[in-house]
Design a protein around this motif. Structure first.
Motif, mmCIF file in Angstrom:
data_model
loop_
_atom_site.group_PDB
_atom_site.id
_atom_site.type_symbol
_atom_site.label_atom_id
_atom_site.label_comp_id
_atom_site.label_asym_id
_atom_site.label_seq_id
_atom_site.Cartn_x
_atom_site.Cartn_y
_atom_site.Cartn_z
ATOM 1 N N LEU A 179 -5.299 4.634 6.680
ATOM 2 C CA LEU A 179 -6.499 4.380 5.868
ATOM 3 C C LEU A 179 -7.788 4.641 6.646
ATOM 4 C CD1 LEU A 179 -5.409 1.194 3.872
ATOM 5 C CD2 LEU A 179 -5.718 3.506 2.972
ATOM 6 N N ILE A 220 0.840 -1.207 0.000
ATOM 7 C CA ILE A 220 0.000 0.000 0.000
ATOM 8 C C ILE A 220 0.875 1.258 0.000
ATOM 9 C CG2 ILE A 220 -1.767 1.288 1.279
ATOM 10 C CD1 ILE A 220 -3.056 -1.357 1.930
ATOM 11 N N ILE A 267 -7.109 5.419 -2.745
ATOM 12 C CA ILE A 267 -7.077 3.992 -2.414
ATOM 13 C C ILE A 267 -8.416 3.547 -1.832
ATOM 14 C CG2 ILE A 267 -6.039 2.336 -0.758
ATOM 15 C CD1 ILE A 267 -3.379 3.312 -1.710
ATOM 16 N N ARG A 317 2.042 1.693 -3.405
ATOM 17 C CA ARG A 317 0.958 2.182 -4.257
ATOM 18 C C ARG A 317 0.728 3.700 -4.035
ATOM 19 N NH1 ARG A 317 -1.381 2.380 -8.623
ATOM 20 N NH2 ARG A 317 -3.636 2.419 -8.766
#
Ligand code: SF4
Ligand code: SF4
Lengths: 135, 296
Positions: free
Chosen positions: A65, A14, A99, A17
């Protein structure tokens, strides 16, 4: 004994990314805090902007997140223009939002906006708000 | 002089006070802003994710419209449109691979190479007309009116795209001085108003407005000037929401720089659309500015 610290071991998919989407290197940040000092959204944030990037450096993506910070960010580019290391945190915030949004999880709901607010708001606010906060 | 002009959605609807005062002021100063044919919404904000090229199409199409009419520049008066058009243009100039990909995707359009210059109306006023010319035209102008310029974000940031020093800008101050106003340099002038958070987090924006407007009030400003329809909405209309969190709050009228210019040029009040304002600027304009003031 020789101790070595290796960012690559902390970097998970992640984080990779986020770097790819933003085009930024999270490890360039040296935690001076200038981004957070100028951020207009901190009162509505749970993590300071520099903490977001620190957690990413450490590979702790779960906290990032689920934080409120990315949704309180107004993409004002104050952090971008003040960072002495040339880190564009505005783009990192966008990458983290993307995301989540790309899993079709919206943060704002158009259907929940009262009619009078839709009539009241300038088009630019409606379009930008829904571009930033929905998938 | 004629320059192609990109209006954008908001100045055509909720921000007529920006568009009409801008067009009338430019015309009074000898510049005809000619509306671009077949323009489309620029998308308001550029997607900052590097892999999303779709959101670059809308701003680029507008620049193709400019190129089609043989022009090499386009002017806009909305800070958001300015930021979005300029960001897409910068991407086209910088990234050959993405440029080619987008050109190929829009095969029905002529190729675009980044040749159009995106200008903000403020730059046209400064560089084409000249603040000296405006000063000579306006004379004593607005002496006595204390104006706090407010930049917000997109005139100044990101660093690559801003039209002035992001920490110490002066273009709005210079313009306001040229119309004879007393300028107040406010420390909050470059701080964000909360922008699109106004859609989903009114409290955040009300707090920003409380601080930004409150600072101008403490410094003795009569009005604030801005160039962005979202800043205008947040600083003007959201003063109503500030009163929910701070009953002691006393506000100020917020005007577009173009309205102040139109007022200084003695243009008809009909182009200023003061009826669109939450806080009516007319009382302070009439009492503080020169007595010639607003005329129909
Ligand atoms: S300003 Fe830049 S270097 Fe400093 S903490 Fe923020 S991102 Fe890191
Ligand atoms: S872009 Fe976002 S994180 Fe950066 S200063 Fe502005 S609101 Fe804060």
């Amino acid at each position: 004994m020789r101790t070595s610290l290796d960012a690559e071991q902390l970097k998970n998919d992640i984080v990779a990314r986020i770097e790819e989407l933003s085009g930024e290197n999270v490890y360039a940040c040296y935690q001076c805090g200038r981004c957070s000092a100028g951020c207009p959204g901190i009162e509505a944030m749970d993590l300071l902007p520099n903490q977001v990037i620190r957690l990413l450096q450490m590979g702790q993506v779960d906290e990032v997140l689920r934080c409120k910070t990315i949704w309180a960010c107004a993409s004002c580019f104050t952090c971008e223009s003040r960072c002495p290391k040339g880190v564009d945190l505005t783009r990192i915030m966008e990458a983290v939002r993307q995301i989540i949004l790309r899993q079709n999880i919206d943060h704002a709901k158009l259907a929940e906006l009262p009619d009078e607010m839709i009539e009241d708001l300038p088009q630019a606010a409606l379009v930008s708000g829904f571009r930033k906060l929905t998938s | 002089m004629r320059i192609p002009y990109y209006p954008g959605c908001t100045v055509k609807t909720t921000a007529k006070n920006l568009e009409e005062s801008a067009l009338a002021s430019a015309a009074a100063l000898g510049i005809e802003l000619e509306e671009l044919e077949r323009w489309n919404c620029c998308g308001v904000v550029a997607c900052l994710a590097g892999d999303n090229l779709m959101e670059q199409l809308a701003p680029i199409r507008n620049l193709i419209r400019v190129q089609e009419q043989g022009a090499d520049r386009v002017v806009t008066m909305c800070s958001l449109c300015y930021g979005t058009l300029k960001a897409a243009n910068a991407l086209f100039r910088r990234d050959e691979e993405k440029r080619e990909k987008i050109n190929q995707f829009m095969y029905e359009e002529p190729d675009y190479e980044g040749g159009v210059e995106v200008l903000h109306l403020l730059e046209v006023l400064r560089d084409e007309i000249g603040f000296d010319t405006i000063a000579a035209r306006v004379g004593e102008g607005l002496a006595g009116l204390r104006i706090a310029p407010y930049y917000g974000c997109l005139l100044l940031r990101p660093r690559e795209l801003g039209l002035d020093d992001p920490e110490d800008p002066h273009i709005l101050e210079d313009l306001m001085e040229s119309v004879g106003a007393d300028v107040i340099v406010d420390p909050y002038r470059t701080e964000c108003c909360g922008s699109y958070q106004t859609v989903s987090n009114i409290d955040l924006v009300a707090e920003r407005t409380r601080r930004i407007v409150g600072s101008a009030v403490r410094r003795g400003a009569d009005i604030i000037v801005t160039s962005c329809p979202v800043c205008h909405f947040n600083l003007d209309r959201r003063q109503r929401d500030v009163l929910r969190i701070d009953r002691e709050f006393s506000g100020l009228p917020v005007l577009y720089f173009t309205q102040v210019l139109a007022f200084a040029l003695d243009l008809p009040e009909s182009v200023m659309h003061f009826d669109l304002h939450e806080i009516d600027p007319r009382p302070v304009l009439e009492s503080k500015a020169r007595t010639a003031g607003v005329s129909e």
